[in-house]
Design a protein around this motif. Structure first.
Motif, PDB file in Angstrom:
ATOM      1  N   GLU A 126       0.877  -1.384   0.065  1.00  0.00           N
ATOM      2  CA  GLU A 126      -0.141  -0.080  -0.120  1.00  0.00           C
ATOM      3  C   GLU A 126       0.869   1.213   0.032  1.00  0.00           C
ATOM      4  OE1 GLU A 126      -3.664   1.895   2.299  1.00  0.00           O
ATOM      5  OE2 GLU A 126      -2.763   0.177   3.284  1.00  0.00           O
ATOM      6  N   PHE A 137       2.314   1.681  -3.410  1.00  0.00           N
ATOM      7  CA  PHE A 137       1.336   2.030  -4.405  1.00  0.00           C
ATOM      8  C   PHE A 137       1.010   3.688  -4.287  1.00  0.00           C
ATOM      9  CE2 PHE A 137      -2.962   2.785  -5.675  1.00  0.00           C
ATOM     10  CZ  PHE A 137      -3.135   2.168  -7.164  1.00  0.00           C
ATOM     11  N   ASP A 138       0.780   3.976  -3.101  1.00  0.00           N
ATOM     12  CA  ASP A 138       0.983   5.516  -2.721  1.00  0.00           C
ATOM     13  C   ASP A 138       1.917   6.574  -3.063  1.00  0.00           C
ATOM     14  OD1 ASP A 138      -1.625   4.842  -1.393  1.00  0.00           O
ATOM     15  OD2 ASP A 138      -0.917   5.038   0.586  1.00  0.00           O
ATOM     16  N   ARG A 139       3.218   5.738  -3.195  1.00  0.00           N
ATOM     17  CA  ARG A 139       4.305   6.614  -3.559  1.00  0.00           C
ATOM     18  C   ARG A 139       4.223   6.617  -5.073  1.00  0.00           C
ATOM     19  NH1 ARG A 139       9.256   4.148  -1.131  1.00  0.00           N
ATOM     20  NH2 ARG A 139       9.958   4.340  -3.313  1.00  0.00           N
ATOM     21  N   PHE A 140       3.925   5.483  -5.656  1.00  0.00           N
ATOM     22  CA  PHE A 140       3.927   5.484  -7.050  1.00  0.00           C
ATOM     23  C   PHE A 140       2.656   6.314  -7.652  1.00  0.00           C
ATOM     24  CE2 PHE A 140       1.734   3.627 -10.791  1.00  0.00           C
ATOM     25  CZ  PHE A 140       2.628   3.428 -11.784  1.00  0.00           C
ATOM     26  N   GLU A 141       1.621   6.325  -7.046  1.00  0.00           N
ATOM     27  CA  GLU A 141       0.423   7.165  -7.419  1.00  0.00           C
ATOM     28  C   GLU A 141       0.978   8.714  -7.260  1.00  0.00           C
ATOM     29  OE1 GLU A 141      -4.011   7.359  -6.705  1.00  0.00           O
ATOM     30  OE2 GLU A 141      -3.043   6.925  -4.860  1.00  0.00           O
ATOM     31  N   GLN A 142       1.530   9.101  -6.133  1.00  0.00           N
ATOM     32  CA  GLN A 142       2.135  10.483  -5.951  1.00  0.00           C
ATOM     33  C   GLN A 142       3.100  10.856  -6.933  1.00  0.00           C
ATOM     34  OE1 GLN A 142       4.039  10.931  -2.346  1.00  0.00           O
ATOM     35  NE2 GLN A 142       2.971  12.640  -1.643  1.00  0.00           N
ATOM     36  N   LEU A 146       3.390   9.611 -10.161  1.00  0.00           N
ATOM     37  CA  LEU A 146       2.683   9.561 -11.308  1.00  0.00           C
ATOM     38  C   LEU A 146       1.812  11.027 -11.266  1.00  0.00           C
ATOM     39  CD1 LEU A 146       1.958   8.002 -13.751  1.00  0.00           C
ATOM     40  CD2 LEU A 146      -0.098   6.939 -12.526  1.00  0.00           C
ATOM     41  N   ASP A 147       1.267  11.518 -10.241  1.00  0.00           N
ATOM     42  CA  ASP A 147       0.618  12.789 -10.122  1.00  0.00           C
ATOM     43  C   ASP A 147       1.616  13.842 -10.692  1.00  0.00           C
ATOM     44  OD1 ASP A 147      -1.949  11.766  -9.679  1.00  0.00           O
ATOM     45  OD2 ASP A 147      -1.887  12.211  -7.625  1.00  0.00           O
ATOM     46  N   HIS A 184       2.328  13.801 -14.078  1.00  0.00           N
ATOM     47  CA  HIS A 184       1.240  14.230 -15.070  1.00  0.00           C
ATOM     48  C   HIS A 184       1.313  15.702 -15.093  1.00  0.00           C
ATOM     49  CE1 HIS A 184      -3.135  15.124 -15.675  1.00  0.00           C
ATOM     50  NE2 HIS A 184      -2.743  14.397 -16.563  1.00  0.00           N
TER      51      HIS A 184
END
Length: 84
Positions: free
Chosen positions: A32, A35-40, A42-43, A46
């Motif tokens: 988790e 995943f949170d780091r990856f999502e951050q 990615l943001d 972007h």
């Protein structure tokens, strides 16, 4: 096997199961977090791409304007000159 030994054996098995569940929970927590780091990340990527895209749009508009200015400043001959 008497009842006390059976309860102790069940208790031991439950403790082993809880221990394994703790290991799985730690793995889930790590996943988790990753995943949170990856999502951050990615943001952030972007946002950087959008910012670069906007810069390129401004640059294209600037170049289009410059082309128009150059086209207006270059006289267009009314007749073509004959080649010699």
């Amino acid at each position: 096997m008497d009842e006390k030994k059976m309860y102790l054996l069940i208790l031991q098995r439950m403790e082993e199961a809880l221990s394994r569940l703790d290991v799985y929970q730690k793995k889930l927590d790590t996943m988790e977090h990753n995943f949170d780091r990856f999502e951050q990340d990615l943001d952030h990527y972007h946002s950087a791409v959008l910012q670069r895209f906007e810069q390129m749009e401004h640059y294209i508009s600037y170049l289009e304007h410059e082309i128009e200015v150059l086209q207006r400043s270059v006289p267009i001959p009314e007749q073509s000159l004959p080649l010699q």
